[in-house]
Every structure is written in C-alpha cells, then in structure tokens.
Design a protein around this motif. Sequence first.
Motif, PDB file in Angstrom:
ATOM      1  N   ARG A  85       0.854  -1.185   0.000  1.00  0.00           N
ATOM      2  CA  ARG A  85       0.000   0.000   0.000  1.00  0.00           C
ATOM      3  C   ARG A  85       0.890   1.234   0.000  1.00  0.00           C
ATOM      4  NH1 ARG A  85      -3.949  -2.282   4.645  1.00  0.00           N
ATOM      5  NH2 ARG A  85      -2.069  -1.838   5.829  1.00  0.00           N
ATOM      6  N   GLU A 120      11.200 -22.932  15.941  1.00  0.00           N
ATOM      7  CA  GLU A 120      11.739 -23.599  14.742  1.00  0.00           C
ATOM      8  C   GLU A 120      12.693 -24.718  15.170  1.00  0.00           C
ATOM      9  OE1 GLU A 120      10.811 -22.642  11.755  1.00  0.00           O
ATOM     10  OE2 GLU A 120      10.496 -20.470  11.698  1.00  0.00           O
ATOM     11  N   ILE A 165      11.255 -13.740  10.136  1.00  0.00           N
ATOM     12  CA  ILE A 165      11.787 -12.407   9.841  1.00  0.00           C
ATOM     13  C   ILE A 165      12.602 -11.896  11.015  1.00  0.00           C
ATOM     14  CG2 ILE A 165       9.756 -11.117  10.666  1.00  0.00           C
ATOM     15  CD1 ILE A 165      10.238  -9.368   7.982  1.00  0.00           C
ATOM     16  N   GLN A 172       9.977  -7.197  12.352  1.00  0.00           N
ATOM     17  CA  GLN A 172       8.725  -7.881  12.686  1.00  0.00           C
ATOM     18  C   GLN A 172       7.626  -6.839  12.917  1.00  0.00           C
ATOM     19  OE1 GLN A 172       8.381 -11.589  15.341  1.00  0.00           O
ATOM     20  NE2 GLN A 172       7.930  -9.939  16.752  1.00  0.00           N
ATOM     21  N   GLY A 173       6.386  -7.221  12.588  1.00  0.00           N
ATOM     22  CA  GLY A 173       5.248  -6.343  12.891  1.00  0.00           C
ATOM     23  C   GLY A 173       5.079  -5.194  11.921  1.00  0.00           C
ATOM     24  N   GLY A 189       4.180  -5.886   8.541  1.00  0.00           N
ATOM     25  CA  GLY A 189       3.384  -6.383   7.426  1.00  0.00           C
ATOM     26  C   GLY A 189       4.216  -6.967   6.291  1.00  0.00           C
ATOM     27  N   LEU A 190       5.548  -7.039   6.479  1.00  0.00           N
ATOM     28  CA  LEU A 190       6.413  -7.535   5.398  1.00  0.00           C
ATOM     29  C   LEU A 190       6.193  -9.018   5.132  1.00  0.00           C
ATOM     30  CD1 LEU A 190       9.802  -5.781   6.243  1.00  0.00           C
ATOM     31  CD2 LEU A 190       8.551  -5.606   4.088  1.00  0.00           C
ATOM     32  N   VAL A 191       6.024  -9.803   6.203  1.00  0.00           N
ATOM     33  CA  VAL A 191       5.855 -11.247   6.024  1.00  0.00           C
ATOM     34  C   VAL A 191       4.518 -11.519   5.325  1.00  0.00           C
ATOM     35  CG1 VAL A 191       5.753 -13.486   7.154  1.00  0.00           C
ATOM     36  CG2 VAL A 191       7.245 -11.723   8.062  1.00  0.00           C
ATOM     37  N   ASN A 251       1.992 -20.431  18.831  1.00  0.00           N
ATOM     38  CA  ASN A 251       2.687 -19.265  18.273  1.00  0.00           C
ATOM     39  C   ASN A 251       1.631 -18.249  17.831  1.00  0.00           C
ATOM     40  OD1 ASN A 251       4.151 -17.416  16.780  1.00  0.00           O
ATOM     41  ND2 ASN A 251       5.492 -18.955  15.857  1.00  0.00           N
ATOM     42  N   ARG A 276       1.716 -15.184  16.699  1.00  0.00           N
ATOM     43  CA  ARG A 276       1.945 -14.368  15.494  1.00  0.00           C
ATOM     44  C   ARG A 276       1.669 -15.177  14.220  1.00  0.00           C
ATOM     45  NH1 ARG A 276       4.123  -9.459  17.271  1.00  0.00           N
ATOM     46  NH2 ARG A 276       3.963  -8.626  15.177  1.00  0.00           N
TER      47      ARG A 276
END
Length: 184
Positions: A12, A46, A106, A111-112, A114-116, A144, A146
């Motif tokens: 966006r 992970e 990431i 983090q946080g 919106g990239l992922v 998890n 997130r």
Amino acid sequence: MPTPLSIPLPGRPGDPDAALVLREMWTAPAMHRLTEANLDRLREFEHWAHAEQTLRSQQAYTRQQLLDWVDGRAVPMVIECDGELVGSVGARIDRWDNTAEIGCWIDAAHQGRGLVLRAMRRMVEHLFDDHLVARVEARTSAHNPRTRVLNERLGMLHEGTLRNASQVGTERHDVAVWSILRPA
Ligand SMILES: CC(C)(COP(=O)(O)OP(=O)(O)OC[C@H]1O[C@@H](n2cnc3c(N)ncnc32)[C@H](O)[C@@H]1OP(=O)(O)O)[C@@H](O)C(=O)NCCC(=O)NCCS
C-alpha cells in the motif's frame, strides 16, 4: 553481489519497498548473520534452529534448496527490504500430491511491519499461478500467536491440531495445520 532474481512485493502507499529474492549462494553470508542474530527467538518455534548454525551449513542448505528449485520441488526465497536481506520465505512442493508447504521468519527489527504478510501472499500466488499447486499448507507451532494471526490474514483455514507432533529443542509442541486451496 550479482543482480538478484527478484519479484517485487505489492504494497500500500507508504509501505517500504520490498521484494522476494531467490536464495542464491551470494545470500548465504547475510542469511547466516541474520540467523545468528535471531537464534534465541527462532529456537522458540523452529526445530531446525536448534542445530549448530555455521556459514558452511547455511551454504549447504542454500545449495540443496537451489537444486530442489531446479527440480521444481522447492521455492527458496529471502525477503529484501530497502536493499537489505531481512527474512526468509520458502515452500516445499510435493509433485505427487500437487501441494506445497510454506514457512517463514523475519528479523526481530522488521517484525510487525506487514512484510511477512506481503511476502507470503506473493508466495501463495506464485505457487497457485506458476506451479499450479492445488493446496498450500502451513504447519506451525500451535502456541505461536503471530503465526496464527498471519495465517488468518492469508485467508488460510485452521484444519486441526496434531497433538505433541513436533520436537522443538527439549520441548514437544502441538502442530496446527492450516491450508488454503487454489481458487476454482
Ligand atoms: C511469525 C512471524 C514470521 C510473523 O511476522 P510478522 O512481522 O508478525 O508478520 P506480518 O508481516 O504479517 O506483520 C503483521 C504486523 O504488521 C502490522 N502491519 C503494519 N503494516 C502492515 C501492512 N501494510 N499490512 C499488514 N500488516 C501490517 C500489522 O498490524 C501486524 O501488527 P500486529 O502484530 O501488531 O498486529 C515472525 O513473528 C517471526 O519471524 N517469528 C519468529 C520465528 C517464528 O515464529 N517462526 C515460526 C514461523 S511458522
């Protein structure tokens, strides 16, 4: 650094410039440093992060992923943002069942943002449109929060939870199975 093979990530207005970049060998040193810097948080969820992380193991993983990509059995990508490698998004493809399983992580500093979500949306689209898989699946640690939000935002359905199904370090984790089907 060679010119990377990359797919720009739609965003966006105001979103940072970002792309999915093929995980070629030149990415290994930067991805090794990023993994080391995030090791404690990666080890929470992970299982692979509990193995010793070396530049050599990163190079071996990268080489194997690229061979699988050539064979149409993997799509190994890293997330690039403003010219820096900041995370990983990958898919394994099962050619017999024509399905894919995706995974991601990431860097804490990114983090946080919106990239992922942008990266995973583009990856899912690529798997449906270019690899013609019928189903994309994510298997994530059930506790998890997130990944739960991320999978919901991707439009995935939580199909169920496999109890005690994964060994993460010294702990057993329940594994939530999520999926999205190729639109008819
Ligand atoms: C799981 C993980 C990949 C999720 O990454 P993330 O950065 O939270 O995911 P997103 O890119 O979707 O970011 C969403 C956040 O960005 C915000 N955001 C900012 N701009 C946004 C935009 N344009 N679009 C969507 N979200 C945006 C959202 O509001 C959301 O914030 P919130 O968490 O406060 O609700 C990350 O937490 C991680 O690497 N964790 C450690 C490893 C791990 O858990 N691995 C297991 C993966 S299966």
